[in-house]
Design a protein around this motif. Sequence first.
Motif, PDB file in Angstrom:
ATOM      1  N   LEU A 197      46.973 -33.305  11.658  1.00 45.63           N
ATOM      2  CA  LEU A 197      46.681 -34.819  11.765  1.00 45.63           C
ATOM      3  C   LEU A 197      45.044 -34.965  11.884  1.00 45.63           C
ATOM      4  O   LEU A 197      44.627 -35.660  11.152  1.00 45.63           O
ATOM      5  CB  LEU A 197      47.344 -35.234  12.756  1.00 45.63           C
ATOM      6  N   GLN A 210      42.613 -36.960   9.358  1.00 46.65           N
ATOM      7  CA  GLN A 210      41.681 -37.926   9.765  1.00 46.65           C
ATOM      8  C   GLN A 210      40.388 -37.536   8.924  1.00 46.65           C
ATOM      9  O   GLN A 210      39.778 -38.532   8.672  1.00 46.65           O
ATOM     10  CB  GLN A 210      41.624 -37.824  11.111  1.00 46.65           C
ATOM     11  N   THR A 224      51.057 -43.318  13.375  1.00 46.34           N
ATOM     12  CA  THR A 224      50.007 -43.341  13.375  1.00 46.34           C
ATOM     13  C   THR A 224      48.854 -43.970  12.156  1.00 46.34           C
ATOM     14  O   THR A 224      47.765 -43.866  12.630  1.00 46.34           O
ATOM     15  CB  THR A 224      49.402 -41.670  13.298  1.00 46.34           C
ATOM     16  N   LEU A 264      44.786 -39.993  18.211  1.00 48.00           N
ATOM     17  CA  LEU A 264      45.782 -40.842  17.490  1.00 48.00           C
ATOM     18  C   LEU A 264      46.140 -42.203  18.228  1.00 48.00           C
ATOM     19  O   LEU A 264      45.935 -42.163  19.326  1.00 48.00           O
ATOM     20  CB  LEU A 264      47.220 -40.032  17.723  1.00 48.00           C
TER      21      LEU A 264
END
Length: 301
Positions: free
Chosen positions: A18, A22, A48, A142
Amino acid sequence: MHICIIRPGALGDTLLALPVIQALREHKTIERVTFVGQAAFAPLLLATGLVTSYLDYEDTCWGQLFLPQGIRHPELRALLADCQLVVCWLRDPDGLITQNLRAATPGRVVVTPGRPGEHTGMHTSTYLASTLGLTLPAEPHLTLAPSTTPQVEANPHFFAIHPGSGGARKCWSLQGYAEVIQALWQHDIPVLLLAGPADSDRLAELRQLLPTPPPGLLTLLENAPLLQVAHALQHCWAYLGNDSGVTHLAALLGIPTTALFIASDPRAWHPLGRSVQIIAAQELGVLSVSEVLTALESFLI
């Protein structure tokens, strides 16, 4: 821009991807991110906001990645044809995955193993970012969309503990956890005890080691959906756990996290987040209660 990321694997493997998404979003204008992984993780990743759609890697159509005749499933071909970037973090020793993806999409294709080589000393997320020429965000974090379902009663003083892990050899002793929990109770700190389906035996043994909890100082969240666990963690003051997916989740949510590394390499697998401390066993499997309690002293004062 539409990106497809194929990342099968356990929860920790998924979560460590993740921060890379991002970073992608910070460097490119992205309208859609399709993530392909374990179906159980879909609600969390969609909450998210980093992922816009989620597909189950266990769907039989993804087996066509490995077939010499290529990808023929019409919906899968339509998906890939719409992508400007397809990332597949899987081993591809014969180049067949790469060949099949390149035949199905006009976009860029990146196929590479999902973790760094042993003894490289490189963190897994750093490695994944490097496969795309990216640098990780300075502070991966997150945020979750608000929950619309009932949650564990919020208590801002909860100290969350997850004594399990995907591998038994990565777990600290249950006697150690029992002593930490009792030390928290002595300071009137309520414990939120987390357990998943694979933790049932460890949970039963841990509860046998514990005395009857003082009123209001033990709440159990067992076999809850992952997104519910994430929302519960957001209400917690701090977290303690082994090298596990839940530990990565707590850290990425910004909860002050203490991670215990008994057998795995923290250089490659340490959690990412705003407030993380690592306690690594100096000898395989050996970590004393006093070491852990010393690290937790700031929470006990």
